[in-house]
Motif scaffolding. Structure first.
Motif, PDB file in Angstrom:
ATOM      1  N   THR A  82       0.841  -1.174   0.000  1.00  0.00           N
ATOM      2  CA  THR A  82       0.000   0.000   0.000  1.00  0.00           C
ATOM      3  C   THR A  82       0.891   1.244   0.000  1.00  0.00           C
ATOM      4  O   THR A  82       1.988   1.232   0.544  1.00  0.00           O
ATOM      5  CB  THR A  82      -0.957  -0.024   1.212  1.00  0.00           C
ATOM      6  N   HIS A  83       0.437   2.303  -0.682  1.00  0.00           N
ATOM      7  CA  HIS A  83       1.268   3.503  -0.800  1.00  0.00           C
ATOM      8  C   HIS A  83       0.491   4.743  -0.368  1.00  0.00           C
ATOM      9  O   HIS A  83      -0.333   5.267  -1.113  1.00  0.00           O
ATOM     10  CB  HIS A  83       1.771   3.667  -2.235  1.00  0.00           C
ATOM     11  N   PRO A  84       0.764   5.237   0.844  1.00  0.00           N
ATOM     12  CA  PRO A  84       0.126   6.458   1.327  1.00  0.00           C
ATOM     13  C   PRO A  84       0.776   7.677   0.681  1.00  0.00           C
ATOM     14  O   PRO A  84       1.850   8.090   1.086  1.00  0.00           O
ATOM     15  CB  PRO A  84       0.398   6.408   2.842  1.00  0.00           C
ATOM     16  N   HIS A 101       9.707   3.350   1.436  1.00  0.00           N
ATOM     17  CA  HIS A 101       9.462   3.364  -0.001  1.00  0.00           C
ATOM     18  C   HIS A 101      10.005   4.647  -0.607  1.00  0.00           C
ATOM     19  O   HIS A 101      10.605   4.629  -1.681  1.00  0.00           O
ATOM     20  CB  HIS A 101       7.964   3.273  -0.302  1.00  0.00           C
ATOM     21  N   ASN A 120       5.154   5.896   3.223  1.00  0.00           N
ATOM     22  CA  ASN A 120       5.911   4.811   3.820  1.00  0.00           C
ATOM     23  C   ASN A 120       7.338   5.249   3.528  1.00  0.00           C
ATOM     24  O   ASN A 120       7.817   5.161   2.387  1.00  0.00           O
ATOM     25  CB  ASN A 120       5.599   3.477   3.158  1.00  0.00           C
ATOM     26  N   CYS A 152       5.557   8.872  -1.440  1.00  0.00           N
ATOM     27  CA  CYS A 152       4.914   7.869  -0.601  1.00  0.00           C
ATOM     28  C   CYS A 152       5.357   8.115   0.829  1.00  0.00           C
ATOM     29  O   CYS A 152       6.526   8.351   1.091  1.00  0.00           O
ATOM     30  CB  CYS A 152       5.305   6.475  -1.055  1.00  0.00           C
ATOM     31  N   MET A 187      10.282   6.174  -4.320  1.00  0.00           N
ATOM     32  CA  MET A 187       8.902   6.537  -4.635  1.00  0.00           C
ATOM     33  C   MET A 187       8.627   7.995  -4.260  1.00  0.00           C
ATOM     34  O   MET A 187       7.968   8.296  -3.265  1.00  0.00           O
ATOM     35  CB  MET A 187       7.925   5.587  -3.941  1.00  0.00           C
TER      36      MET A 187
HETATM   37 CU    CU Z   1       4.853   3.300  -0.671  1.00  0.00          CU
END
Ligand code: CU
Ligand code: C2O
Length: 609
Positions: free
Chosen positions: A526-528, A585, A582, A580, A590
């Motif tokens: 999942t990418h916040p 990431h 995270n 992102c 990202m």
């Molecule tokens: Cu992410």
């Protein structure tokens, strides 16, 4: 659903490849029957892949582009060729089946290591590699072609050619060499503000290493603001001018303050290497911004932030409206230290004594890298998301709220004679509201409760634009994993449009533009997604409009297989991180810049998120 189709398609590719290769082995051993059966299995797996790709394509072109343009045609052509060879030139059946196997394997390999967009370069390298593997197999099977060098060249040429096309000179994330330096775009001058009657609130935060004891007694080696985790809670009133002096005592990596979710002038945004240099030990930096928007926010360092935030360099920022509501107002930052999930500095269940009938606002802040699940053992309303109040939020019960990494929710409950408990992750952490600390509370199992669908919660209200507006700019961000250049070296990165920061093409806008972002998650994580300096309005989720309260967010969680469409007004000029949250990431690629024409980042190499 989409995420499952993605996985199944990869699985079918693996099965198909394995069956072809096993068939080749049987053919080489002259065991015709099993070879034929395995070949049939391989073809069936290929047909399954085609079916899955058709289904997947309905979720969007991004999910199938690499398959439709490269891997499926390759798998189909080699399968037909293998069949023809088996029927006509039997002694080459084994190598031909093997080639079909290599081609089938190209599907999963490409899906896992490259993905969208698969261009000419990727196609040529893939086809060439399959051909090369075929030549090697063919020769190993005993064929010694007289024109061996020519055959090799035939396989190698597309690889070389493809590589040349696939690896263009990296487009750097830096935006020209001219324009307004973002570091010069600063908040109001405190003296002038004070003179004109604006309340000025001053704080000093000192970053330093410290050994901190959590409530349980567990001691952690932390990176802190003022020796505490979380750092001091900053609480101001809407309209105040906030002035924060950051000092660095001994954080060797350097430190900054980023006001997560607060749309400050870009020079106050605290992105090391971009809007300012990291503050080194012994140095300081003064941040100033007008607290013009009420709500729940947080601050954290933005230098080496993957490690530094995890170790404790964060705190909360709450801006209260001028007319303060009565009742109890609790700020609850969630953070994982090792295996313990702490609420503030409490890694044990806590109870707040609240008289029955008292309205309570819980401001829950996720400072972790992954989402948390919130449940309340009594009726509640979700009154704000990412600092912005929702319109007409209805009463909820026995339903969980998903809190993405970096995001905040404000929850309103009324204390009763019986305790109300906030569970995080169904009990990993709990906060109890009760008339007295020893009021007994029966245990409640919340694990099976469904998650609130925020695309339909609350009531609609007019917004300055919507999904049907005419957008001046449209950008698509396809999130995935793949091998990409990051910091000059190829890595297994977290990619945006097949590239890793800082080589992701900058999103360039002009001041005043209405900007449309489509964010697609092809990966298994999942990418916040967090855009600095702006709030985005959620427009569509998997193609369907948001029909509840307007949702203005600064961090929206794009789960595997999801497609989010959001809009924003480019009204805060500068160069901004869009990444992102995270932070692992982000550190692995990202992230991208959203840059206003005419603005330039302070230095050319941001350290990333
Ligand atoms: Cu992410
Ligand atoms: Cu809270 Cu760029 O991050």
């Amino acid at each position: 659903m989409t995420a499952r189709l993605i996985d199944l398609e990869v699985l079918a590719g693996v099965l198909s490849a394995a069956a072809w290769l096993a068939a080749a082995g049987c053919a080489a051993a002259r065991r015709r029957r099993p070879a034929a059966v395995l070949a049939v299995v391989a073809v069936l797996a290929l047909l399954a892949r085609i079916g899955l790709v058709v289904a997947l394509g309905r979720a969007g072109w991004w999910f199938v582009q690499d398959k439709l343009t490269v891997t499926l045609p390759l798998a189909a052509v080699t399968a037909v060729a293998a069949g023809l060879v088996a029927l006509t030139a039997r002694r080459w059946t084994a190598p031909a089946l093997a080639v079909a196997g290599y081609a089938a394997a190209a599907g999963p390999v490409l899906a896992l290591f490259a993905g969208y967009p698969a261009g000419w370069g990727t196609g040529l390298v893939t086809a060439g590699t399959v051909a090369l593997a075929g030549v090697v197999t063919w020769q190993a099977a005993g064929h010694r072609p007289r024109r061996a060098p020519f055959v090799w060249l035939l396989a190698l040429a597309p690889i070389v050619l493809g590589a040349a096309v696939a690896v263009p000179p990296p487009a750097s994330a830096d935006d020209g060499g001219h324009g307004v330096q973002v570091s010069s775009v600063r908040g109001p001058d405190p003296e002038a503000a004070a003179a004109s009657g604006i309340p000025v609130r001053r704080f000093t935060l000192t970053a330093r290493t410290a050994t901190v004891a959590l409530a349980s007694g567990q001691r952690i080696q932390a990176w802190t603001f003022d020796g505490r985790v979380p750092g001091p809670a900053l609480e101001v009133t809407q309209g105040d001018l906030v002035v924060v002096t950051l000092r660095n005592a001994d954080i060797a990596a350097g430190v900054t303050l980023h006001w997560h979710g607060y749309d400050v002038p870009v020079g106050e945004d605290g992105v090391a290497g971009m809007t300012q240099d990291a503050v080194r030990p012994g140095e300081s930096f003064e941040y100033r911004f007008r607290a013009d928007r009420a709500g729940t926010y947080w601050y954290h360092t933005h230098e080496a932030s993957d490690r530094a935030v995890r170790l404790g360099l964060y705190g909360t920022l709450v801006v209260r409206p001028r007319a303060a509501a009565d009742g109890v107002d609790l700020t609850l930052p969630l953070h994982t230290f090792g295996t313990a999930l702490a609420v503030g500095d409490r890694d044990q269940p806590t109870t707040h004594a609240v008289a029955p009938g008292t309205p309570v606002r819980l401001r829950v802040i996720n400072t972790d890298d992954g989402p948390h699940r919130l449940t309340l053992t009594g009726p509640f309303r979700l009154v704000a998301v990412d600092g912005t109040d929702l319109n007409g939020p209805g009463v909820l019960e026995r339903v969980a709220v998903r809190l993405p990494a970096g995001a905040r929710v404000d929850v309103a409950v009324t204390a009763g004679a019986a305790p109300v408990t906030l569970h995080v992750d169904d009990g990993r952490a709990t906060v109890r509201l009760a008339p007295a600390a020893d009021t007994p509370a029966p245990p409640v199992d919340t694990a099976a409760w469904p998650t609130l669908d925020q695309t339909r919660y609350g009531t609609p209200a007019p917004t300055p634009f919507d999904a049907h507006s005419r957008f001046d700019r449209r950008f698509t961000m396809v999130l995935d994993r793949g091998v990409a250049l990051a910091d000059g070296l190829p890595k297994y990165a977290f990619t945006v449009n097949g590239r890793a920061y800082p080589y992701v093409t900058t999103q360039t806008v002009r001041e005043g533009d209405l900007v449309h972002l489509t964010v697609v998650n092809r990966s298994r994580d999942t990418h916040p997604m967090h855009l600095h300096g702006h709030h985005v309005l959620a427009l569509r989720h998997n193609g369907r409009p948001f029909t509840g309260s307007p949702l203005w967010m600064d961090t929206f969680d794009v789960q595997p297989g999801e497609v989010w469409e959001v809009g924003l007004r480019a009204d805060n000029p500068g160069v901004w991180m869009n990444h992102c949250h995270n932070l692992k990431h982000a550190a692995k690629g990202m992230a991208v810049h959203l840059a206003y024409a005419g603005y330039q980042a302070a230095s050319h190499h941001a350290h990333g998120a």
